[in-house]
Write a protein that holds these residues in place. Structure first.
Motif, mmCIF file in Angstrom:
data_model
loop_
_atom_site.group_PDB
_atom_site.id
_atom_site.type_symbol
_atom_site.label_atom_id
_atom_site.label_comp_id
_atom_site.label_asym_id
_atom_site.label_seq_id
_atom_site.Cartn_x
_atom_site.Cartn_y
_atom_site.Cartn_z
ATOM 1 N N ALA A 299 -51.074 -15.262 20.727
ATOM 2 C CA ALA A 299 -50.338 -14.711 21.872
ATOM 3 C C ALA A 299 -48.835 -14.893 21.692
ATOM 4 C CB ALA A 299 -50.805 -15.365 23.170
ATOM 5 N N GLN A 300 -48.418 -16.059 21.222
ATOM 6 C CA GLN A 300 -46.998 -16.299 20.979
ATOM 7 C C GLN A 300 -46.465 -15.350 19.915
ATOM 8 O OE1 GLN A 300 -47.263 -20.512 20.166
ATOM 9 N NE2 GLN A 300 -46.481 -21.035 22.208
ATOM 10 N N ALA A 301 -47.250 -15.090 18.886
ATOM 11 C CA ALA A 301 -46.831 -14.162 17.830
ATOM 12 C C ALA A 301 -46.646 -12.746 18.370
ATOM 13 C CB ALA A 301 -47.855 -14.165 16.689
ATOM 14 N N MET A 302 -47.361 -12.424 19.458
ATOM 15 C CA MET A 302 -47.225 -11.110 20.089
ATOM 16 C C MET A 302 -46.044 -11.065 21.050
ATOM 17 S SD MET A 302 -51.283 -10.551 20.947
ATOM 18 C CE MET A 302 -51.175 -8.931 21.677
ATOM 19 N N GLY A 303 -45.409 -12.211 21.306
ATOM 20 C CA GLY A 303 -44.283 -12.275 22.240
ATOM 21 C C GLY A 303 -44.683 -12.581 23.666
ATOM 22 N N ALA A 304 -45.895 -13.053 23.873
ATOM 23 C CA ALA A 304 -46.375 -13.374 25.219
ATOM 24 C C ALA A 304 -45.985 -14.801 25.601
ATOM 25 C CB ALA A 304 -47.890 -13.228 25.285
ATOM 26 N N ASN A 305 -45.921 -15.055 26.911
ATOM 27 C CA ASN A 305 -45.694 -16.416 27.380
ATOM 28 C C ASN A 305 -46.822 -16.898 28.291
ATOM 29 O OD1 ASN A 305 -45.126 -15.014 29.726
ATOM 30 N ND2 ASN A 305 -43.078 -15.872 30.001
ATOM 31 N N ALA A 306 -47.905 -16.102 28.371
ATOM 32 C CA ALA A 306 -49.084 -16.499 29.145
ATOM 33 C C ALA A 306 -50.295 -15.731 28.636
ATOM 34 C CB ALA A 306 -48.880 -16.213 30.626
ATOM 35 N N VAL A 307 -51.470 -16.322 28.859
ATOM 36 C CA VAL A 307 -52.733 -15.644 28.562
ATOM 37 C C VAL A 307 -53.583 -15.732 29.826
ATOM 38 C CG1 VAL A 307 -54.760 -15.506 27.086
ATOM 39 C CG2 VAL A 307 -52.601 -16.330 26.131
ATOM 40 N N LEU A 308 -53.990 -14.567 30.319
ATOM 41 C CA LEU A 308 -54.770 -14.506 31.553
ATOM 42 C C LEU A 308 -56.212 -14.098 31.262
ATOM 43 C CD1 LEU A 308 -52.240 -12.551 33.805
ATOM 44 C CD2 LEU A 308 -52.395 -15.012 33.419
ATOM 45 N N GLY A 309 -57.088 -14.396 32.213
ATOM 46 C CA GLY A 309 -58.482 -13.982 32.115
ATOM 47 C C GLY A 309 -59.212 -14.580 30.925
ATOM 48 N N VAL A 310 -58.900 -15.824 30.602
ATOM 49 C CA VAL A 310 -59.473 -16.457 29.408
ATOM 50 C C VAL A 310 -60.965 -16.706 29.595
ATOM 51 C CG1 VAL A 310 -59.428 -18.529 27.952
ATOM 52 C CG2 VAL A 310 -57.292 -17.499 28.725
ATOM 53 N N ASP A 311 -61.717 -16.365 28.553
ATOM 54 C CA ASP A 311 -63.156 -16.604 28.511
ATOM 55 C C ASP A 311 -63.458 -17.326 27.204
ATOM 56 O OD1 ASP A 311 -65.933 -16.329 29.303
ATOM 57 O OD2 ASP A 311 -66.095 -14.794 27.751
ATOM 58 N N ILE A 312 -64.290 -18.341 27.267
ATOM 59 C CA ILE A 312 -64.666 -19.104 26.077
ATOM 60 C C ILE A 312 -66.169 -18.972 25.879
ATOM 61 C CG2 ILE A 312 -64.704 -21.376 24.997
ATOM 62 C CD1 ILE A 312 -62.277 -22.060 26.825
ATOM 63 N N ASP A 313 -66.550 -18.598 24.666
ATOM 64 C CA ASP A 313 -67.966 -18.437 24.329
ATOM 65 C C ASP A 313 -68.305 -19.308 23.131
ATOM 66 O OD1 ASP A 313 -68.778 -16.456 26.246
ATOM 67 O OD2 ASP A 313 -67.621 -14.995 25.085
ATOM 68 N N TYR A 314 -69.562 -19.706 23.053
ATOM 69 C CA TYR A 314 -70.064 -20.497 21.932
ATOM 70 C C TYR A 314 -71.268 -19.792 21.325
ATOM 71 C CZ TYR A 314 -67.442 -24.262 24.182
ATOM 72 O OH TYR A 314 -66.458 -25.023 24.757
ATOM 73 N N GLU A 315 -71.379 -19.887 20.027
ATOM 74 C CA GLU A 315 -72.535 -19.352 19.292
ATOM 75 C C GLU A 315 -72.911 -20.363 18.231
ATOM 76 O OE1 GLU A 315 -74.295 -16.398 19.315
ATOM 77 O OE2 GLU A 315 -73.218 -15.661 21.062
ATOM 78 N N SER A 316 -74.191 -20.488 17.963
ATOM 79 C CA SER A 316 -74.609 -21.281 16.810
ATOM 80 C C SER A 316 -74.944 -20.292 15.708
ATOM 81 C CB SER A 316 -75.792 -22.179 17.137
ATOM 82 O OG SER A 316 -76.894 -21.411 17.532
ATOM 83 N N VAL A 317 -74.442 -20.568 14.526
ATOM 84 C CA VAL A 317 -74.643 -19.674 13.387
ATOM 85 C C VAL A 317 -75.102 -20.483 12.189
ATOM 86 C CG1 VAL A 317 -72.965 -17.949 14.173
ATOM 87 C CG2 VAL A 317 -72.196 -19.835 12.746
ATOM 88 N N GLY A 318 -75.418 -19.828 11.130
ATOM 89 C CA GLY A 318 -75.884 -20.504 9.926
ATOM 90 C C GLY A 318 -77.396 -20.485 9.849
ATOM 91 N N ALA A 319 -77.900 -20.806 8.687
ATOM 92 C CA ALA A 319 -79.341 -20.757 8.435
ATOM 93 C C ALA A 319 -80.127 -21.650 9.388
ATOM 94 C CB ALA A 319 -79.625 -21.146 6.988
ATOM 95 N N LYS A 320 -79.608 -22.823 9.684
ATOM 96 C CA LYS A 320 -80.315 -23.763 10.560
ATOM 97 C C LYS A 320 -79.685 -23.838 11.943
ATOM 98 C CE LYS A 320 -81.925 -26.553 6.738
ATOM 99 N NZ LYS A 320 -81.986 -27.863 6.124
ATOM 100 N N GLY A 321 -78.691 -22.986 12.203
ATOM 101 C CA GLY A 321 -78.026 -23.001 13.506
ATOM 102 C C GLY A 321 -77.188 -24.233 13.734
ATOM 103 N N SER A 322 -76.770 -24.902 12.648
ATOM 104 C CA SER A 322 -76.013 -26.146 12.800
ATOM 105 C C SER A 322 -74.504 -25.933 12.691
ATOM 106 C CB SER A 322 -76.471 -27.161 11.755
ATOM 107 O OG SER A 322 -76.225 -26.661 10.461
#
Length: 106
Positions: free
Chosen positions: A69-92
């Motif tokens: 966001a800073q590289a884009m010239g922004a000074n705020a980020v709105l509507g933030v959403d955080i997601d998690y996924e397990s990946v890999g052969a064993k999901g670890s």
């Protein structure tokens, strides 16, 4: 940098929308964590080692998003959403993604 899950900030005016911004973090869980987490799963209770992995992944994803966001010239980020996924052969392997809208606010 102001980072929030809301779509507006009371008392602040958005002067420019920079666009969608995201940050990612991929963290591997090691065998020892898997063993202790398995024991916690069997006996019950919280898995502090996995909680640390989730926390550090979330923080790294947010830091990456903020840097983008800073590289884009922004000074705020709105509507933030955080997601998690397990990946890999064993999901670890844990992948955390943070995304929101990069903006300039007064």
């Amino acid at each position: 940098m102001l980072v929030t899950t809301t779509n507006s900030i009371e008392g602040r005016r958005i002067t420019e929308y920079k666009g969608l911004v995201a940050g990612e973090a991929v963290t591997g869980a090691n065998v020892v964590r898997d063993i202790f987490a398995g024991l916690r799963d069997f006996f019950g209770g919280r898995s502090g080692s996995y909680e640390k992995v989730f926390r550090s992944s979330r923080e790294a994803a947010i830091e990456d998003m903020v840097a983008n966001a800073q590289a884009m010239g922004a000074n705020a980020v709105l509507g933030v959403d955080i997601d998690y996924e397990s990946v890999g052969a064993k999901g670890s392997i844990l992948m955390a993604t943070a995304c929101g809208t990069a903006v300039v606010i007064e």
